[in-house]
Write a protein that holds these residues in place. Structure first.
Motif, PDB file in Angstrom:
ATOM      1  N   ILE A 272       0.869  -1.183   0.000  1.00 29.08           N
ATOM      2  CA  ILE A 272       0.000   0.000   0.000  1.00 29.08           C
ATOM      3  C   ILE A 272       0.900   1.226   0.000  1.00 29.08           C
ATOM      4  O   ILE A 272       1.799   1.350   0.854  1.00 29.08           O
ATOM      5  CB  ILE A 272      -0.926   0.029   1.237  1.00 29.08           C
ATOM      6  N   VAL A 273       0.689   2.118  -0.946  1.00 29.96           N
ATOM      7  CA  VAL A 273       1.554   3.293  -1.072  1.00 29.96           C
ATOM      8  C   VAL A 273       0.721   4.567  -1.074  1.00 29.96           C
ATOM      9  O   VAL A 273      -0.462   4.560  -1.417  1.00 29.96           O
ATOM     10  CB  VAL A 273       2.410   3.233  -2.357  1.00 29.96           C
ATOM     11  N   GLY A 274       1.371   5.662  -0.688  1.00 28.47           N
ATOM     12  CA  GLY A 274       0.734   6.968  -0.725  1.00 28.47           C
ATOM     13  C   GLY A 274       1.787   8.045  -0.870  1.00 28.47           C
ATOM     14  O   GLY A 274       2.698   8.137  -0.046  1.00 28.47           O
ATOM     15  N   LEU A 275       1.697   8.812  -1.919  1.00 32.50           N
ATOM     16  CA  LEU A 275       2.624   9.919  -2.155  1.00 32.50           C
ATOM     17  C   LEU A 275       1.882  11.229  -1.935  1.00 32.50           C
ATOM     18  O   LEU A 275       1.023  11.603  -2.713  1.00 32.50           O
ATOM     19  CB  LEU A 275       3.178   9.848  -3.584  1.00 32.50           C
ATOM     20  N   HIS A 276       2.203  11.903  -0.815  1.00 30.79           N
ATOM     21  CA  HIS A 276       1.508  13.127  -0.421  1.00 30.79           C
ATOM     22  C   HIS A 276       0.002  12.862  -0.386  1.00 30.79           C
ATOM     23  O   HIS A 276      -0.789  13.535  -1.045  1.00 30.79           O
ATOM     24  CB  HIS A 276       1.841  14.267  -1.374  1.00 30.79           C
ATOM     25  N   SER A 277      -0.378  11.884   0.411  1.00 31.91           N
ATOM     26  CA  SER A 277      -1.765  11.402   0.440  1.00 31.91           C
ATOM     27  C   SER A 277      -2.634  12.128   1.449  1.00 31.91           C
ATOM     28  O   SER A 277      -3.732  11.660   1.782  1.00 31.91           O
ATOM     29  CB  SER A 277      -1.781   9.894   0.726  1.00 31.91           C
ATOM     30  N   ASP A 278      -2.140  13.263   1.998  1.00 34.93           N
ATOM     31  CA  ASP A 278      -2.946  14.152   2.833  1.00 34.93           C
ATOM     32  C   ASP A 278      -3.598  13.412   4.007  1.00 34.93           C
ATOM     33  O   ASP A 278      -2.939  12.705   4.748  1.00 34.93           O
ATOM     34  CB  ASP A 278      -3.992  14.876   1.981  1.00 34.93           C
ATOM     35  N   GLU A 279      -4.940  13.549   4.146  1.00 37.84           N
ATOM     36  CA  GLU A 279      -5.619  12.990   5.311  1.00 37.84           C
ATOM     37  C   GLU A 279      -5.582  11.472   5.371  1.00 37.84           C
ATOM     38  O   GLU A 279      -5.792  10.887   6.437  1.00 37.84           O
ATOM     39  CB  GLU A 279      -7.079  13.442   5.336  1.00 37.84           C
ATOM     40  N   ALA A 280      -5.344  10.808   4.245  1.00 36.01           N
ATOM     41  CA  ALA A 280      -5.357   9.346   4.208  1.00 36.01           C
ATOM     42  C   ALA A 280      -4.031   8.723   4.633  1.00 36.01           C
ATOM     43  O   ALA A 280      -3.927   7.500   4.717  1.00 36.01           O
ATOM     44  CB  ALA A 280      -5.705   8.879   2.793  1.00 36.01           C
ATOM     45  N   THR A 281      -3.014   9.530   4.926  1.00 38.71           N
ATOM     46  CA  THR A 281      -1.676   8.998   5.222  1.00 38.71           C
ATOM     47  C   THR A 281      -1.684   8.051   6.412  1.00 38.71           C
ATOM     48  O   THR A 281      -1.166   6.932   6.346  1.00 38.71           O
ATOM     49  CB  THR A 281      -0.693  10.152   5.481  1.00 38.71           C
ATOM     50  N   GLU A 282      -2.256   8.487   7.526  1.00 40.43           N
ATOM     51  CA  GLU A 282      -2.265   7.628   8.724  1.00 40.43           C
ATOM     52  C   GLU A 282      -3.106   6.382   8.495  1.00 40.43           C
ATOM     53  O   GLU A 282      -2.785   5.303   9.005  1.00 40.43           O
ATOM     54  CB  GLU A 282      -2.782   8.411   9.926  1.00 40.43           C
TER      55      GLU A 282
END
Length: 406
Positions: A272-282
């Motif tokens: 699972i990845v997130g690049l600058h995913s804002d509120e969904a990061t945590e």
């Protein structure tokens, strides 16, 4: 005088703008005959029933015969100036005064002031403000008008530098970040592309990171309500070139609804990845821990007002004494503390927020691990609440107008 109460009447010069839970309004005081910058809580501003559609702002009223509405303001003088050199007020009341009309002389002065503002200097270049130079010949201003503006820029840069990771400044520009992150994931995590599923959370409408990983041979899913279901001309050519099924777009928020609907997909996900995913990061970290999955996130914004539960220890010797998570460094430390035995940090070689929090191996699932949710139930991950609220206000105004008409 510091924290002095202020009461005034005036008009709104420009359309209000929101940042998080704060709304800023450019306001012209009729008594002081000058422009002020007002700040409101979002709740207070909503209760004022500001109408975006009628002639409540100078910019709208100046192009027609109607006069702008007059607003009563009560607040506290913050004894500070804004970056444009304006007096700043923290407001506690904002009320339309329908019984007060501006005079012709006041209207002439306001329009003359607005005309003078339109012919003023260009806005300050944000790169010049931060670094003292600009790499491109942009259309913004590359010098300071006043000493106050220069002092504001220096203080702002110092505050920003204090929150940056040690590897924040790098050689490559932000435009390369998707390809750089994808190459780093392949080389560092050592995942074999064949039969491995990757969820790209908050990948945006373009899904650039998903496409970069897809070129490495992964089966990718773009989880974002803004994800496009079609393909551009360039993407169609790439699909023909690689002869492989393209990334799948899932226009949904990454929350409990996604978990309920795509539970089987989560169980077979390898990364699972997130690049600058804002509120969904945590939430990415939480779901990865819950399902025992590898993950890698590059945090960007912290949103402390939406997640006030976040706490980190002041120091290792006194772990029980904690403080709220406010900066990016705090956020990085907080995410690592969720499972310090397996979660690590690295830095990518592109400019901007480039700290990556990751786990490079699967672990035992933790089914009872709690998932972080924002305290504001109306706020949804990867959405700009100000825009959403604004759309709702337009709908309400149309409904109110229709009711009045009938």
């Amino acid at each position: 005088m510091h924290n002095c109460p202020v009461e005034a009447i005036g008009v709104v010069l420009r359309e209000p703008r929101s940042r998080g839970t704060v709304v800023y309004v450019d306001y012209y005081s009729l008594e002081a005959d000058e422009e002020w910058q007002l700040s409101f809580s979002l709740e207070l501003f909503q209760s004022a029933a500001y109408n975006y559609n009628d002639a409540t702002s100078i910019l709208k009223a100046s192009n027609q015969d109607s006069l702008p509405s007059v607003w009563l303001v009560r607040g506290i003088d913050e004894n500070q100036i804004s970056r444009r050199g304006l007096r700043t007020l923290r407001c506690e009341e904002f009320q339309a005064k329908e019984d007060i009309k501006i005079t012709e002389n006041q209207w002439v002065r306001i329009k003359a002031y607005l005309l003078a503002k339109r012919t003023e200097e260009k806005a300050l270049c944000k790169f010049f403000k931060r670094c003292g130079k600009c790499k491109t010949d942009c259309n913004f201003r590359h010098y300071f008008i006043t000493e106050a503006e220069q002092n504001w820029a220096q203080v702002s840069s110092m505050k920003r530098a204090a929150t940056l990771s040690p590897g924040h400044y790098a050689d490559n520009s932000k435009s390369c970040r998707h390809d750089i992150f994808a190459a780093w994931l392949v080389s560092t995590l050592g995942i074999v592309a064949k039969s491995n599923v990757v969820l790209d959370i908050a990948g945006g409408s373009a899904g650039s990171l998903s496409w970069a990983l897809w070129r490495h041979g992964f089966e990718t899913f773009i989880v974002d309500p803004r994800a496009k279901l079609g393909y551009s001309r360039r993407q169609r050519k790439e699909i023909q070139k690689y002869n492989a099924p393209p990334p799948t777009s899932l226009p949904i928020y990454f929350d409990h609804n996604f978990e309920n609907k795509y539970h089987q997909l989560l169980t077979r996900t390898s990364l699972i990845v997130g690049l600058h995913s804002d509120e969904a990061t945590e939430q990415i970290v939480d779901y990865a821990i819950k399902y025992g999955t590898r993950f890698a996130v590059v945090p960007c914004c912290v949103f402390p007002h939406l997640f006030p539960h976040r706490r980190i220890s002041i120091n290792q010797s006194e772990p029980l004494i904690q403080r709220p998570v406010l900066s990016n460094r705090d956020f990085e430390q907080y995410l690592i503390s969720k499972h310090p035995q397996s979660i690590r940090i690295a830095h990518l070689n592109f400019q901007g927020r480039n700290a990556v929090i990751f786990r490079d191996h699967p672990s035992e699932p933790m089914p009872h691990h709690s998932i972080a949710v924002p305290v504001d139930s109306d706020h949804v991950a990867v959405a700009v609440k100000g825009d959403r609220w604004r759309e709702e206000q337009v709908i309400k105004e149309k409904q109110r107008a229709a009711t009045t008409h009938h």
